[in-house]
Motif scaffolding. Sequence first.
Motif, PDB file in Angstrom:
ATOM      1  N   VAL A 247     -33.177 -76.671  21.129  1.00 26.02           N
ATOM      2  CA  VAL A 247     -31.716 -76.770  21.060  1.00 26.02           C
ATOM      3  C   VAL A 247     -31.133 -75.393  20.746  1.00 26.02           C
ATOM      4  CG1 VAL A 247     -31.786 -79.167  20.289  1.00 26.02           C
ATOM      5  CG2 VAL A 247     -31.721 -77.339  18.596  1.00 26.02           C
ATOM      6  N   GLU A 248     -29.825 -75.247  20.955  1.00 25.83           N
ATOM      7  CA  GLU A 248     -29.166 -73.992  20.611  1.00 25.83           C
ATOM      8  C   GLU A 248     -29.245 -73.738  19.113  1.00 25.83           C
ATOM      9  OE1 GLU A 248     -28.050 -71.811  22.608  1.00 25.83           O
ATOM     10  OE2 GLU A 248     -28.014 -72.902  24.523  1.00 25.83           O
ATOM     11  N   GLN A 249     -29.273 -72.464  18.737  1.00 25.71           N
ATOM     12  CA  GLN A 249     -29.467 -72.097  17.336  1.00 25.71           C
ATOM     13  C   GLN A 249     -28.424 -72.708  16.414  1.00 25.71           C
ATOM     14  OE1 GLN A 249     -29.686 -67.867  16.692  1.00 25.71           O
ATOM     15  NE2 GLN A 249     -29.896 -68.037  14.491  1.00 25.71           N
ATOM     16  N   ASP A 250     -27.169 -72.772  16.852  1.00 25.22           N
ATOM     17  CA  ASP A 250     -26.098 -73.265  15.999  1.00 25.22           C
ATOM     18  C   ASP A 250     -25.811 -74.757  16.171  1.00 25.22           C
ATOM     19  OD1 ASP A 250     -25.720 -70.694  14.979  1.00 25.22           O
ATOM     20  OD2 ASP A 250     -24.320 -70.150  16.572  1.00 25.22           O
ATOM     21  N   THR A 251     -26.647 -75.456  16.958  1.00 22.40           N
ATOM     22  CA  THR A 251     -26.427 -76.887  17.177  1.00 22.40           C
ATOM     23  C   THR A 251     -26.958 -77.693  15.993  1.00 22.40           C
ATOM     24  OG1 THR A 251     -26.630 -76.625  19.571  1.00 22.40           O
ATOM     25  CG2 THR A 251     -26.911 -78.845  18.682  1.00 22.40           C
ATOM     26  N   PRO A 252     -26.086 -78.425  15.279  1.00 28.17           N
ATOM     27  CA  PRO A 252     -26.578 -79.235  14.167  1.00 28.17           C
ATOM     28  C   PRO A 252     -27.280 -80.493  14.678  1.00 28.17           C
ATOM     29  CG  PRO A 252     -24.229 -79.586  14.436  1.00 28.17           C
ATOM     30  CD  PRO A 252     -24.619 -78.534  15.447  1.00 28.17           C
ATOM     31  N   MET A 253     -28.383 -80.868  14.048  1.00 31.67           N
ATOM     32  CA  MET A 253     -29.099 -82.090  14.413  1.00 31.67           C
ATOM     33  C   MET A 253     -28.536 -83.222  13.554  1.00 31.67           C
ATOM     34  SD  MET A 253     -30.829 -80.746  16.711  1.00 31.67           S
ATOM     35  CE  MET A 253     -31.731 -82.183  17.228  1.00 31.67           C
ATOM     36  N   VAL A 254     -27.478 -83.865  14.049  1.00 32.38           N
ATOM     37  CA  VAL A 254     -26.812 -84.941  13.299  1.00 32.38           C
ATOM     38  C   VAL A 254     -27.534 -86.244  13.625  1.00 32.38           C
ATOM     39  CG1 VAL A 254     -24.582 -85.960  12.704  1.00 32.38           C
ATOM     40  CG2 VAL A 254     -24.684 -83.628  13.567  1.00 32.38           C
ATOM     41  N   TRP A 255     -28.731 -86.390  13.082  1.00 28.66           N
ATOM     42  CA  TRP A 255     -29.577 -87.548  13.357  1.00 28.66           C
ATOM     43  C   TRP A 255     -29.885 -88.271  12.056  1.00 28.66           C
ATOM     44  CZ3 TRP A 255     -33.865 -85.097  16.955  1.00 28.66           C
ATOM     45  CH2 TRP A 255     -33.314 -84.883  18.223  1.00 28.66           C
ATOM     46  N   ARG A 256     -29.903 -89.602  12.139  1.00 29.15           N
ATOM     47  CA  ARG A 256     -30.360 -90.389  10.998  1.00 29.15           C
ATOM     48  C   ARG A 256     -31.865 -90.227  10.828  1.00 29.15           C
ATOM     49  NH1 ARG A 256     -26.386 -93.916   9.305  1.00 29.15           N
ATOM     50  NH2 ARG A 256     -24.697 -94.277  10.787  1.00 29.15           N
ATOM     51  N   GLY A 257     -32.367 -90.640   9.655  1.00 33.77           N
ATOM     52  CA  GLY A 257     -33.785 -90.454   9.345  1.00 33.77           C
ATOM     53  C   GLY A 257     -34.741 -90.992  10.392  1.00 33.77           C
ATOM     54  N   PRO A 258     -34.584 -92.252  10.849  1.00 33.44           N
ATOM     55  CA  PRO A 258     -35.522 -92.790  11.841  1.00 33.44           C
ATOM     56  C   PRO A 258     -35.525 -92.004  13.148  1.00 33.44           C
ATOM     57  CG  PRO A 258     -34.296 -94.567  10.806  1.00 33.44           C
ATOM     58  CD  PRO A 258     -33.655 -93.291  10.356  1.00 33.44           C
ATOM     59  N   ILE A 259     -34.353 -91.484  13.561  1.00 31.24           N
ATOM     60  CA  ILE A 259     -34.300 -90.703  14.795  1.00 31.24           C
ATOM     61  C   ILE A 259     -35.055 -89.402  14.606  1.00 31.24           C
ATOM     62  CG2 ILE A 259     -32.774 -89.613  16.472  1.00 31.24           C
ATOM     63  CD1 ILE A 259     -30.567 -91.502  15.616  1.00 31.24           C
ATOM     64  N   ALA A 260     -34.850 -88.741  13.467  1.00 34.92           N
ATOM     65  CA  ALA A 260     -35.543 -87.484  13.199  1.00 34.92           C
ATOM     66  C   ALA A 260     -37.047 -87.699  13.137  1.00 34.92           C
ATOM     67  CB  ALA A 260     -35.029 -86.872  11.893  1.00 34.92           C
ATOM     68  N   VAL A 261     -37.475 -88.805  12.519  1.00 37.78           N
ATOM     69  CA  VAL A 261     -38.907 -89.113  12.440  1.00 37.78           C
ATOM     70  C   VAL A 261     -39.493 -89.311  13.832  1.00 37.78           C
ATOM     71  CG1 VAL A 261     -40.572 -90.870  11.721  1.00 37.78           C
ATOM     72  CG2 VAL A 261     -38.837 -90.050  10.110  1.00 37.78           C
ATOM     73  N   SER A 262     -38.789 -90.071  14.675  1.00 39.73           N
ATOM     74  CA  SER A 262     -39.272 -90.329  16.027  1.00 39.73           C
ATOM     75  C   SER A 262     -39.356 -89.038  16.838  1.00 39.73           C
ATOM     76  CB  SER A 262     -38.358 -91.333  16.723  1.00 39.73           C
ATOM     77  OG  SER A 262     -38.842 -91.655  18.002  1.00 39.73           O
ATOM     78  N   ALA A 263     -38.343 -88.171  16.690  1.00 43.84           N
ATOM     79  CA  ALA A 263     -38.363 -86.892  17.405  1.00 43.84           C
ATOM     80  C   ALA A 263     -39.526 -86.037  16.953  1.00 43.84           C
ATOM     81  CB  ALA A 263     -37.042 -86.153  17.180  1.00 43.84           C
ATOM     82  N   LEU A 264     -39.805 -86.038  15.654  1.00 43.25           N
ATOM     83  CA  LEU A 264     -40.899 -85.229  15.125  1.00 43.25           C
ATOM     84  C   LEU A 264     -42.253 -85.724  15.609  1.00 43.25           C
ATOM     85  CD1 LEU A 264     -41.963 -83.000  13.300  1.00 43.25           C
ATOM     86  CD2 LEU A 264     -41.851 -84.608  11.382  1.00 43.25           C
ATOM     87  N   THR A 265     -42.475 -87.050  15.560  1.00 42.86           N
ATOM     88  CA  THR A 265     -43.756 -87.576  16.008  1.00 42.86           C
ATOM     89  C   THR A 265     -43.980 -87.317  17.494  1.00 42.86           C
ATOM     90  OG1 THR A 265     -42.733 -89.749  16.309  1.00 42.86           O
ATOM     91  CG2 THR A 265     -43.877 -89.350  14.237  1.00 42.86           C
TER      92      THR A 265
END
Length: 382
Positions: free
Chosen positions: A199-217
Amino acid sequence: MTQDKILELLKQYKVSPEAPDLVSSGRLSEIIVNDGTITFSITIPAKQAAAYEELCKLLEEKIEALEGVEKAMIVLTAEREPSQSQGEAARNAAPQAQRARQTPPKSQGPAKIEISGVRNIIAVSSAKGGVGKSTTAVNLALALQANGQRVGILDADIYGPSIPRLLNINEQPTVVPNTRIMNPIEAYGLVAMSIGLLVEQDTPMVWRGPIAVSALTQMIRDVAWATKGELDTLVVDMPPGTGDIQLTMAQQVPLSGSVIVSTPQDLALIDARKGIEMFRKVNIPILGIVENMSYFSCPTCGTRHDIFGHGGARETARKINVPFLGEIPLHMDIRERSDLGQPIVISDPESDHAMIYRNIAEGMVKQMAGAMKPAPKIMFEE
């Protein structure tokens, strides 16, 4: 490629004939378009997870077939089911208790994520932000490499990725042809991956916890870590705290051990102990504590100043019976070179500071070898 083109494609799909199309359903997050990589999430009802999983795979294939798209990453997050009323809970309590007595519970933990081409995975954690964890993780990864290992680094901090800046990485990962697997970026001999590369450097990742977990896995699983040969060690720069992402990493990633980074002050050490307790509860070996910003030596007069106190991490390690790996000073060279994307272990390998990191890395390896050693067999003579 624009958001509008992706939305036009998504309007053609429904999870079922009677359902509204995906765009009208209100379940889509913001669509992030960044140099050929498309990223967004879909919030789904928990009972329809299987149907959405099939749709998700289809959509990724359709989006990746569009001209100008190299990679599509769609994350599914399930809505929590509404809780039972007190009356329903009371009515169900008796039969549930009876079934529990008749059927012993199965102690089955979450399934481990398969990561091929990696021998050992070490989590560098702090449980508190602002203690220099990412700088420490990068320099320890380079120190392991300087000590003869083949090393990779994963930036697990979805909300505040630092690895691209610390390693001076600007290019995006490429995709292995005819697959959904991404090639990591190489920097100073390390192979690296971070959400900050997608993603762009200044783009905030406005994701809830489950979304962030899924993206990480997905980011862990869909990376060809062994592009330059099997890795001896993958260093994971963990996000601060002990929330969803940290617990997922501890439970589902086959970690060989964890290293805790703290400053000497009491506030940081309180959180460090929380991080240690989290790893202990999921049976991850604690390889040791590192005291960062341990002291400051004045470059003009040579006088030593304990700005954040001194020795707190060593004393904490002694009290809770975990190894103490070493002290890293607060020094201008470490900070300046980190900001420039030139970590001191690689830019000034003969310096005293680089040797401190190498000694800590050597201690990590020794602790890991001891943690992985099989328990002795006990023989009884009749």
